[in-house]
Design a protein around this motif. Structure first.
Motif, PDB file in Angstrom:
ATOM      1  N   ASP A  41      -8.799  -3.438  -2.605  1.00  0.00           N
ATOM      2  CA  ASP A  41      -8.395  -4.624  -2.797  1.00  0.00           C
ATOM      3  C   ASP A  41      -7.767  -5.773  -1.839  1.00  0.00           C
ATOM      4  N   MET A  42      -7.146  -5.174  -0.690  1.00  0.00           N
ATOM      5  CA  MET A  42      -6.445  -5.855   0.200  1.00  0.00           C
ATOM      6  C   MET A  42      -7.283  -6.148   1.502  1.00  0.00           C
ATOM      7  N   ALA A  43      -8.717  -5.815   1.395  1.00  0.00           N
ATOM      8  CA  ALA A  43      -9.656  -6.036   2.398  1.00  0.00           C
ATOM      9  C   ALA A  43      -9.408  -7.543   3.350  1.00  0.00           C
ATOM     10  N   GLY A  44      -9.211  -7.328   4.213  1.00  0.00           N
ATOM     11  CA  GLY A  44      -8.965  -8.723   5.387  1.00  0.00           C
ATOM     12  C   GLY A  44      -7.647  -9.157   5.224  1.00  0.00           C
ATOM     13  N   GLU A  45      -6.654  -8.718   4.638  1.00  0.00           N
ATOM     14  CA  GLU A  45      -5.138  -8.863   4.359  1.00  0.00           C
ATOM     15  C   GLU A  45      -4.306  -8.018   5.550  1.00  0.00           C
ATOM     16  N   THR A  46      -3.267  -8.664   5.801  1.00  0.00           N
ATOM     17  CA  THR A  46      -2.313  -7.611   6.390  1.00  0.00           C
ATOM     18  C   THR A  46      -1.189  -7.439   5.480  1.00  0.00           C
ATOM     19  N   PRO A  47      -1.047  -6.558   4.690  1.00  0.00           N
ATOM     20  CA  PRO A  47      -0.122  -6.397   3.504  1.00  0.00           C
ATOM     21  C   PRO A  47       1.094  -5.830   4.237  1.00  0.00           C
ATOM     22  N   LEU A  48       2.152  -6.027   3.397  1.00  0.00           N
ATOM     23  CA  LEU A  48       3.579  -5.759   3.719  1.00  0.00           C
ATOM     24  C   LEU A  48       3.909  -4.743   2.559  1.00  0.00           C
ATOM     25  N   PHE A  49       4.043  -3.360   2.867  1.00  0.00           N
ATOM     26  CA  PHE A  49       4.582  -2.637   2.075  1.00  0.00           C
ATOM     27  C   PHE A  49       6.170  -2.361   1.905  1.00  0.00           C
ATOM     28  N   ASP A  62       3.020   9.386   2.923  1.00  0.00           N
ATOM     29  CA  ASP A  62       1.710   9.993   2.981  1.00  0.00           C
ATOM     30  C   ASP A  62       0.656   8.693   2.523  1.00  0.00           C
ATOM     31  N   LEU A  63       1.187   7.952   1.674  1.00  0.00           N
ATOM     32  CA  LEU A  63       0.166   6.933   1.260  1.00  0.00           C
ATOM     33  C   LEU A  63      -0.200   6.012   2.746  1.00  0.00           C
ATOM     34  N   LEU A  64       0.822   5.592   3.561  1.00  0.00           N
ATOM     35  CA  LEU A  64       0.598   4.883   4.898  1.00  0.00           C
ATOM     36  C   LEU A  64      -0.645   5.677   5.849  1.00  0.00           C
ATOM     37  N   LYS A  65      -0.502   7.095   5.958  1.00  0.00           N
ATOM     38  CA  LYS A  65      -1.317   7.829   6.712  1.00  0.00           C
ATOM     39  C   LYS A  65      -2.599   7.651   6.019  1.00  0.00           C
ATOM     40  N   MET A  69      -6.260  -0.110   7.543  1.00  0.00           N
ATOM     41  CA  MET A  69      -6.270  -1.590   7.952  1.00  0.00           C
ATOM     42  C   MET A  69      -4.770  -1.617   8.440  1.00  0.00           C
ATOM     43  N   ASN A  70      -4.704  -2.752   9.097  1.00  0.00           N
ATOM     44  CA  ASN A  70      -3.428  -3.224   9.780  1.00  0.00           C
ATOM     45  C   ASN A  70      -2.177  -3.661   8.609  1.00  0.00           C
ATOM     46  N   CYS A  71      -1.206  -2.981   8.489  1.00  0.00           N
ATOM     47  CA  CYS A  71      -0.026  -3.370   7.588  1.00  0.00           C
ATOM     48  C   CYS A  71       1.340  -3.267   8.145  1.00  0.00           C
ATOM     49  N   GLN A  72       2.151  -3.587   7.352  1.00  0.00           N
ATOM     50  CA  GLN A  72       3.666  -3.430   7.719  1.00  0.00           C
ATOM     51  C   GLN A  72       4.428  -2.758   6.757  1.00  0.00           C
ATOM     52  N   VAL A  73       5.570  -1.968   7.087  1.00  0.00           N
ATOM     53  CA  VAL A  73       6.218  -1.512   6.028  1.00  0.00           C
ATOM     54  C   VAL A  73       7.606  -1.823   6.236  1.00  0.00           C
ATOM     55  N   SER A  74       8.379  -2.191   5.234  1.00  0.00           N
ATOM     56  CA  SER A  74       9.865  -2.287   4.960  1.00  0.00           C
ATOM     57  C   SER A  74      10.388  -1.446   4.269  1.00  0.00           C
ATOM     58  N   PHE A  75      11.390  -0.914   4.378  1.00  0.00           N
ATOM     59  CA  PHE A  75      12.430   0.122   3.445  1.00  0.00           C
ATOM     60  C   PHE A  75      13.562  -0.585   2.979  1.00  0.00           C
ATOM     61  N   VAL A  76      13.571  -0.870   1.656  1.00  0.00           N
ATOM     62  CA  VAL A  76      14.739  -1.523   1.194  1.00  0.00           C
ATOM     63  C   VAL A  76      15.506  -0.552   0.103  1.00  0.00           C
ATOM     64  N   ARG A  77      16.699  -1.085  -0.088  1.00  0.00           N
ATOM     65  CA  ARG A  77      17.504  -0.138  -1.221  1.00  0.00           C
ATOM     66  C   ARG A  77      17.958  -1.398  -2.141  1.00  0.00           C
ATOM     67  N   LEU A  78      18.166  -0.819  -3.341  1.00  0.00           N
ATOM     68  CA  LEU A  78      18.703  -1.810  -4.598  1.00  0.00           C
ATOM     69  C   LEU A  78      20.058  -1.266  -4.811  1.00  0.00           C
TER      70      LEU A  78
END
Ligand code: 5GP
Ligand code: MG
Length: 185
Positions: A41-49, A62-65, A69-78
């Motif tokens: 679904d995200m082909a060609g994009e650099t999504p931010l998880f 586990d998902l990111l492994k 493709m290139n992506c970024q990840v950020s961890f948040v709290r609510l």
């Protein structure tokens, strides 16, 4: 040499017993399937998880492994607090340091129950003007879900039992187990 980890049939957390409900192999299958869907679904994009702590840390890892493709990840709290107004519960996002304006964002959640948490969260997130917003949850309790949000990627549907393991806790315990366990009685 790596040793295969022990899969416990039952675990005890405080005074409560839990029995294995979803073994690690089934979880990994669901995670790999979600990763595949996101990748196409995200082909060609650099999504931010955007991973919602604490429960989603293992799912996120586990998902990111499985994402090639290139992506970024950020961890948040609510943080939830009662606002002195008719709107009731308001959720604030803590730890979102990236500028998400116009970006393709994939929210990662461990489990969706009523859907209130994610409904609140996506509402807050949209104030930052992201581009595409997609939601991936490892688990969904369809019997309880009443949220007004679209869940784009769902790993597995589960009954309305209290479960722990694979990131999910009971008063802080149980997050470390590779399988998912449901409460006995
Ligand atoms: P919702 O706002 O969708 O009702 O609830 C979502 C949150 O409730 C999840 O992120 C999770 O923290 C918690 N939750 C819902 N069901 C369970 C469960 O069976 N076990 C655990 N440990 N947490 C749950
Ligand atoms: Mg959660």
């Amino acid at each position: 040499m790596l040793q295969a980890s022990l899969i416990m049939e039952t675990i005890k957390l405080y005074d409560k017993e839990f029995i294995l409900s979803i073994p690690p192999a089934r979880i990994q299958e669901a995670v790999a399937r979600i990763a595949k869907e996101i990748t196409s679904d995200m082909a060609g994009e650099t999504p931010l998880f955007i991973s919602i702590l604490n429960g989603s840390f293992m799912f996120t890892s586990d998902l990111l492994k499985n994402i090639g493709m290139n992506c970024q990840v950020s961890f948040v709290r609510l943080s939830s607090y009662q606002e002195v107004s008719s709107t009731g519960k308001v959720t604030e996002i803590i730890g979102l340091n990236e500028d998400i304006k116009g970006r393709s964002v994939i929210i990662l959640e461990d489990i969706v129950d009523t859907g209130n948490t994610l409904e609140n969260f996506t509402g807050q997130l949209k104030l930052h003007n992201p581009g595409k917003v997609r939601i991936a949850t490892l688990l969904l309790k369809p019997a309880v879900f009443s949220g007004n949000i679209r869940l784009d990627y769902v790993g597995m549907e589960v009954p309305d039992d209290f479960i722990v393991g694979y990131g999910l806790d009971y008063n802080g315990l149980g997050r470390n187990f590779e399988g998912i366990y449901k409460i006995i009685n």
